[in-house]
Design a protein around this motif. Structure first.
Motif, PDB file in Angstrom:
ATOM      1  N   ARG A  79     106.650  61.909  11.986  1.00  0.00           N
ATOM      2  CA  ARG A  79     108.273  61.188  12.044  1.00  0.00           C
ATOM      3  C   ARG A  79     107.643  59.386  12.289  1.00  0.00           C
ATOM      4  N   VAL A  80     106.707  59.041  12.844  1.00  0.00           N
ATOM      5  CA  VAL A  80     105.818  58.125  12.343  1.00  0.00           C
ATOM      6  C   VAL A  80     105.789  56.751  11.236  1.00  0.00           C
ATOM      7  N   THR A  81     106.950  55.565  11.413  1.00  0.00           N
ATOM      8  CA  THR A  81     106.768  55.417  10.122  1.00  0.00           C
ATOM      9  C   THR A  81     105.754  54.218   9.701  1.00  0.00           C
ATOM     10  N   LYS A  82     105.260  54.024   8.611  1.00  0.00           N
ATOM     11  CA  LYS A  82     104.185  53.123   8.231  1.00  0.00           C
ATOM     12  C   LYS A  82     104.312  51.601   9.260  1.00  0.00           C
ATOM     13  N   LEU A  83     104.995  51.079   9.075  1.00  0.00           N
ATOM     14  CA  LEU A  83     106.010  50.253  10.494  1.00  0.00           C
ATOM     15  C   LEU A  83     105.230  51.141  11.823  1.00  0.00           C
ATOM     16  N   GLY A  84     105.641  51.464  11.637  1.00  0.00           N
ATOM     17  CA  GLY A  84     105.105  51.852  13.438  1.00  0.00           C
ATOM     18  C   GLY A  84     103.846  52.267  14.349  1.00  0.00           C
ATOM     19  N   LEU A  85     103.351  52.894  12.831  1.00  0.00           N
ATOM     20  CA  LEU A  85     102.294  53.320  12.751  1.00  0.00           C
ATOM     21  C   LEU A  85     101.280  51.445  13.201  1.00  0.00           C
ATOM     22  N   MET A  86     101.805  50.494  12.282  1.00  0.00           N
ATOM     23  CA  MET A  86     101.176  49.489  12.739  1.00  0.00           C
ATOM     24  C   MET A  86     101.505  49.184  14.346  1.00  0.00           C
ATOM     25  N   LEU A  87     102.541  48.929  14.525  1.00  0.00           N
ATOM     26  CA  LEU A  87     102.704  48.419  15.508  1.00  0.00           C
ATOM     27  C   LEU A  87     102.358  49.069  16.628  1.00  0.00           C
ATOM     28  N   ARG A  88     102.659  50.371  16.468  1.00  0.00           N
ATOM     29  CA  ARG A  88     101.106  51.116  17.320  1.00  0.00           C
ATOM     30  C   ARG A  88     100.011  50.936  17.438  1.00  0.00           C
ATOM     31  N   ARG A  89      99.532  50.288  16.292  1.00  0.00           N
ATOM     32  CA  ARG A  89      97.612  50.312  16.661  1.00  0.00           C
ATOM     33  C   ARG A  89      97.679  49.276  16.939  1.00  0.00           C
ATOM     34  N   THR A  90      98.387  47.861  16.776  1.00  0.00           N
ATOM     35  CA  THR A  90      98.699  46.884  17.173  1.00  0.00           C
ATOM     36  C   THR A  90      99.335  46.515  18.785  1.00  0.00           C
ATOM     37  N   SER A  91      99.155  47.395  19.260  1.00  0.00           N
ATOM     38  CA  SER A  91     100.993  47.697  20.311  1.00  0.00           C
ATOM     39  C   SER A  91     101.889  47.380  20.202  1.00  0.00           C
ATOM     40  N   LEU A  92     101.831  45.856  19.147  1.00  0.00           N
ATOM     41  CA  LEU A  92     103.244  45.717  19.847  1.00  0.00           C
ATOM     42  C   LEU A  92     104.500  46.130  19.561  1.00  0.00           C
ATOM     43  N   ASP A  93     104.542  47.658  19.778  1.00  0.00           N
ATOM     44  CA  ASP A  93     105.980  48.154  19.936  1.00  0.00           C
ATOM     45  C   ASP A  93     105.873  48.364  21.225  1.00  0.00           C
ATOM     46  N   GLU A  94     104.570  47.611  22.389  1.00  0.00           N
ATOM     47  CA  GLU A  94     105.289  47.792  23.837  1.00  0.00           C
ATOM     48  C   GLU A  94     105.897  46.157  24.389  1.00  0.00           C
ATOM     49  N   LEU A  95     105.908  45.272  23.505  1.00  0.00           N
ATOM     50  CA  LEU A  95     105.920  43.759  23.708  1.00  0.00           C
ATOM     51  C   LEU A  95     107.678  44.120  24.499  1.00  0.00           C
ATOM     52  N   PRO A  96     108.889  44.847  24.276  1.00  0.00           N
ATOM     53  CA  PRO A  96     109.927  45.002  24.756  1.00  0.00           C
ATOM     54  C   PRO A  96     109.570  44.775  26.167  1.00  0.00           C
ATOM     55  N   GLN A  97     108.298  45.656  27.263  1.00  0.00           N
ATOM     56  CA  GLN A  97     108.282  46.009  28.212  1.00  0.00           C
ATOM     57  C   GLN A  97     108.423  44.484  29.122  1.00  0.00           C
ATOM     58  N   LEU A  98     108.186  43.476  28.159  1.00  0.00           N
ATOM     59  CA  LEU A  98     107.791  42.258  28.795  1.00  0.00           C
ATOM     60  C   LEU A  98     109.115  41.928  29.797  1.00  0.00           C
ATOM     61  N   ILE A  99     109.843  42.841  28.648  1.00  0.00           N
ATOM     62  CA  ILE A  99     111.697  42.661  29.987  1.00  0.00           C
ATOM     63  C   ILE A  99     111.557  43.061  30.691  1.00  0.00           C
ATOM     64  N   ASN A 100     110.700  44.220  30.730  1.00  0.00           N
ATOM     65  CA  ASN A 100     111.340  45.379  32.065  1.00  0.00           C
ATOM     66  C   ASN A 100     110.493  44.514  33.002  1.00  0.00           C
ATOM     67  N   ILE A 101     109.112  43.657  32.689  1.00  0.00           N
ATOM     68  CA  ILE A 101     108.284  43.224  34.116  1.00  0.00           C
ATOM     69  C   ILE A 101     109.434  41.871  34.609  1.00  0.00           C
ATOM     70  N   LEU A 102     110.163  41.093  33.517  1.00  0.00           N
ATOM     71  CA  LEU A 102     110.413  39.892  34.207  1.00  0.00           C
ATOM     72  C   LEU A 102     111.279  40.558  34.984  1.00  0.00           C
ATOM     73  N   LYS A 103     112.049  41.954  34.933  1.00  0.00           N
ATOM     74  CA  LYS A 103     113.419  42.625  35.340  1.00  0.00           C
ATOM     75  C   LYS A 103     112.737  42.913  37.109  1.00  0.00           C
ATOM     76  N   GLY A 104     111.906  42.595  36.731  1.00  0.00           N
ATOM     77  CA  GLY A 104     110.720  43.664  38.069  1.00  0.00           C
ATOM     78  C   GLY A 104     110.325  45.329  38.428  1.00  0.00           C
ATOM     79  N   ASP A 105     111.425  45.636  36.901  1.00  0.00           N
ATOM     80  CA  ASP A 105     110.400  46.868  36.905  1.00  0.00           C
ATOM     81  C   ASP A 105     109.545  47.001  37.123  1.00  0.00           C
TER      82      ASP A 105
END
Length: 207
Positions: A79-105
Motif C-alpha cells: 500500500r505504500v506509494t512511491k511518494l510515501g516511500l520517499m517521505l519515509r526514507r527522508t523522514s518527511l512524513d514525520e514533519l506534522p508531529q511538530l504540531i504535536n510538539i507545539l501542542k505539548g503532546d
C-alpha cells in the motif's frame, strides 16, 4: 517525573523554528499527496503519551487505500506509494508531529509513541517509557531505528528516561540528522514484526 521547564522551552523554540523553515515543503508535500492519493493529507492515530495519556499523533499519509478481493486492506508494503516511500526514507512524513510538539503532546526527543494495542504487552519496567513525553526522535532511533529488537528498543527508552539532559538531547538531535541524511534504519516494521503478535507468540508474561 516532572517535565523540566528547559525541555518544554526547547521544544517550543525548535518546533516553531522548524515549522517556519519546513512550511513551504509541507505545503508542497500536501499538494503532492492530494494529487497522487487524494484526501486526507494527514494520517491521525491515537497513541499513549506522558503518563499513558492518549493523544492523536499526526503524520503525512504514505499509503493508499488498497484492498484485496475480500475487502481487507493489503499489507503495508503493498500500500505504500512511491511518494510515501520517499517521505519515509527522508523522514518527511514525520514533519506534522511538530504540531504535536507545539501542542505539548510530544517532545523533540523522547521514546517514540507506540500503537495503543501494544500497551497490554509491555512489562511494568518497559512502561517506564511513559514517564516522559514521547518524542519525534529518541535514543532508540539513533541506535538502529527500526532494525533493532523490541527488547533493545525498550531498554534504550528506559535508559533515556533515567538519563535525559540538555547534552543528551543535543547529541540525539545531531545523530538523528546524520541518520536521516544517510537514510539509515528505514524499514516497514521492526525485524520481529508487530509487538503484540511477537509477544503473543512467545506467550509473554505481562504481570
Amino acid at each position: 517525573m516532572k517535565f523540566p521547564m528547559y525541555k518544554r522551552a526547547m521544544d517550543i523554540l525548535l518546533s516553531t523554528m522548524a515549522l517556519v523553515f519546513f512550511l513551504p515543503i509541507m505545503v508542497v508535500i500536501s499538494l503532492m499527496i492530494i494529487f497522487t492519493m487524494g484526501n486526507p493529507v494527514f494520517y491521525c492515530q491515537s497513541r499513549p503519551g506522558l503518563k499513558n495519556k492518549v493523544f492523536n499523533v499526526y503524520k503525512f499519509r504514505t499509503m493508499s487505500d488498497s484492498f484485496d478481493n475480500e475487502g481487507k486492506p493489503l499489507p503495508d508494503e503493498n500500500r505504500v506509494t512511491k511518494l510515501g516511500l520517499m517521505l519515509r526514507r527522508t523522514s518527511l512524513d514525520e514533519l506534522p508531529q511538530l504540531i504535536n510538539i507545539l501542542k505539548g503532546d510530544m517532545s523533540i526527543v523522547g521514546p517514540r509513541p507506540l500503537l495503543m494495542e501494544y500497551s497490554p504487552y509491555l512489562t511494568r519496567w518497559e512502561r517506564r517509557r511513559h514517564e516522559v513525553k514521547p518524542g519525534l526522535t529518541g535514543l532508540a532511533q539513533v541506535h538502529g531505528r527500526q532494525d533493532i529488537s523490541w527488547e533493545d528498543k525498550f531498554k534504550l527508552d528506559v535508559e533515556y528516561v533515567d538519563n535525559y539532559s540538555i547534552a543528551l538531547d543535543a547529541k540525539i538531535i545531531f545523530l538523528t540528522i546524520r541518520m536521516v541524511m544517510k537514510r539509515e534504519g528505514i524499514l516497514y516494521a521492526a525485524p520481529q514484526g508487530r509487538l503484540d503478535d511477537y509477544r503473543r507468540a512467545l506467550d509473554y508474561d505481562n504481570r
